[in-house]
Design a protein around this motif. Structure first.
Motif, PDB file in Angstrom:
ATOM      1  N   SER A 239       0.842  -1.203   0.000  1.00  0.00           N
ATOM      2  CA  SER A 239       0.000   0.000   0.000  1.00  0.00           C
ATOM      3  C   SER A 239       0.878   1.254   0.000  1.00  0.00           C
ATOM      4  O   SER A 239       2.065   1.205   0.325  1.00  0.00           O
ATOM      5  N   ASP A 240       0.248   2.380  -0.334  1.00  0.00           N
ATOM      6  CA  ASP A 240       0.967   3.669  -0.279  1.00  0.00           C
ATOM      7  C   ASP A 240       1.451   3.922   1.145  1.00  0.00           C
ATOM      8  O   ASP A 240       2.539   4.447   1.359  1.00  0.00           O
ATOM      9  N   GLU A 241       0.604   3.536   2.114  1.00  0.00           N
ATOM     10  CA  GLU A 241       0.968   3.761   3.530  1.00  0.00           C
ATOM     11  C   GLU A 241       2.229   2.979   3.887  1.00  0.00           C
ATOM     12  O   GLU A 241       3.114   3.485   4.564  1.00  0.00           O
ATOM     13  N   ASP A 242       2.293   1.727   3.394  1.00  0.00           N
ATOM     14  CA  ASP A 242       3.511   0.932   3.642  1.00  0.00           C
ATOM     15  C   ASP A 242       4.728   1.678   3.118  1.00  0.00           C
ATOM     16  O   ASP A 242       5.759   1.780   3.789  1.00  0.00           O
ATOM     17  N   ALA A 243       4.604   2.189   1.901  1.00  0.00           N
ATOM     18  CA  ALA A 243       5.744   2.863   1.260  1.00  0.00           C
ATOM     19  C   ALA A 243       6.148   4.099   2.071  1.00  0.00           C
ATOM     20  O   ALA A 243       7.338   4.359   2.280  1.00  0.00           O
ATOM     21  N   LEU A 244       5.133   4.834   2.562  1.00  0.00           N
ATOM     22  CA  LEU A 244       5.444   6.052   3.326  1.00  0.00           C
ATOM     23  C   LEU A 244       6.164   5.721   4.633  1.00  0.00           C
ATOM     24  O   LEU A 244       7.079   6.441   5.054  1.00  0.00           O
TER      25      LEU A 244
END
Ligand code: TYM
Length: 333
Positions: A300-305
């Motif tokens: 997810s984008d959150e993981d990447a952030l």
């Protein structure tokens, strides 16, 4: 008895979030990185300050930085082993670039950079100073971390050589502050060519997306791109860079994304035509993309952030220590 502490060599590399990453970026750069993680201390950056050498839409740039991070992760860059961070999160990069602009880089060096000539074309006078000076920012990226090895595609070799010259010149004047880096390039696949014109590099900034297979391409679109790829005259499947550059490029892609080496492929396709070859190559590319995208879609984008936030702290610690030495050496700060 004093025990020697074994220190691993440091690797640094990065990719601009400036377009859709393609199989050229994967083969030339990322695939090398994945294998290096076991042996070396690796630092991989999403170099967004490099991307703004050409005007970017702000929201798009932010989105692409996350996309590139997810691509690193999906390709197998392991944040437990390697540092993954965004260049603009560590201010030392632009700070050191300025210092190296003054103490290290020379106009004569930058005038030799072929990528600037290619990218600015006939519009050199109206190109940004950033586009011209960008190899100095790249040198700063590398030198901040004492990187000994810089794995890149062939088009970046000249820039790494410039980083070497800058490091040596600076060290000559101010003492041994920087490690002089070495470029590492794959034997095959260091320069994947466009699918429609084998005389030019597959590039993420190409306006015609039929020239490249992007890592997030729709699977069926990718298949069609391979089927439409240009081939050379003749009927035999041969690896011959001079006389069959398009076919040699396709063979390289086939060998690296598949499981058979080029000589084996040439043997296996003896007596078969280009059509059969391209159909099978399309299957190999589709399988590669399907596996890659399955992994990508789980991140997810959150993981990447979160990964970028952790990477920021780790990278900044190393970079800031180096900057203290640099500032002290030149008499600022
Ligand atoms: P960039 O973003 O243009 O490309 C990222 C990486 O992909 C490689 N590459 C290719 N390899 C094989 N075939 C191709 N067709 C192909 N196209 C691109 C590039 O050589 C590169 O390794 N300035 C760099 C990014 C950078 C960097 C750094 C790299 C900034 N700072 C420090 C290493 C160290 C660039 O614009 O790459």
């Amino acid at each position: 008895m004093k025990k020697e502490i074994e220190t691993k060599k440091i690797i640094f590399s990065g990719i601009q979030p400036s377009g859709n990453l393609n199989i050229g970026n994967y083969i030339g750069a990322i695939s090398q990185w994945v294998n290096m993680q076991e042996k070396y201390d690796c630092i991989f950056s999403v170099v967004d300050y490099h991307a703004i050498t050409v005007k970017q839409n702000p929201d798009e740039l932010r989105r692409r930085a996350i996309e590139v991070t997810k691509i690193y992760l999906a390709a197998g860059i392991d944040p437990e082993k390697s540092i993954i961070f965004k260049q603009s999160d560590v201010a030392a990069h632009t700070e050191l670039a300025w210092i190296l602009n003054c103490y290290g880089a020379r106009i004569a060096d930058l005038n030799k950079m072929t990528q600037f000539k290619d990218k600015s074309g006939k519009n050199q006078e109206s190109a940004s100073v950033g586009l011209y000076a960008y190899p100095v920012l790249m040198a700063a990226d590398i030198l901040l971390y004492d990187a000994e090895i810089v794995p890149v595609g062939e088009d970046q070799k000249q820039h790494v050589e410039l980083a070497r010259d800058i490091a040596k010149r600076f060290n000559g004047e101010y003492g041994e502050i920087f490690v002089v880096p070495q470029v590492v390039i794959r034997k095959d696949g260091a320069r994947i060519m466009s699918l429609l014109d084998a005389s030019k590099k597959m590039s993420k900034s190409d306006s015609n997306q039929n020239n490249c297979i992007t890592l997030l391409d729709d699977i069926e679109v990718a298949r069609k791109k391979i089927m439409r790829a240009v081939t050379d005259s003749g009927i035999d499947i041969e690896y011959d860079l001079e006389n069959k550059p398009a076919l040699s490029n396709l063979l390289t892609i086939y060998a690296i994304l598949g499981t058979r080496e080029i000589p084996r492929l040439v043997k296996d396709y003896k007596g078969k035509g280009y059509g059969d070859f391209k159909k099978d190559l399309a299957d190999v590319v589709v399988k590669f993309l399907t596996d890659f995208q399955t992994k990508y879609n789980k991140i997810s984008d959150e993981d990447a952030l979160i990964i970028l936030e952790l990477g920021k702290e780790r990278a900044a610690k190393i970079a800031n220590e180096k900057m203290e030495k640099v500032r002290k050496a030149i008499g600022v700060g």
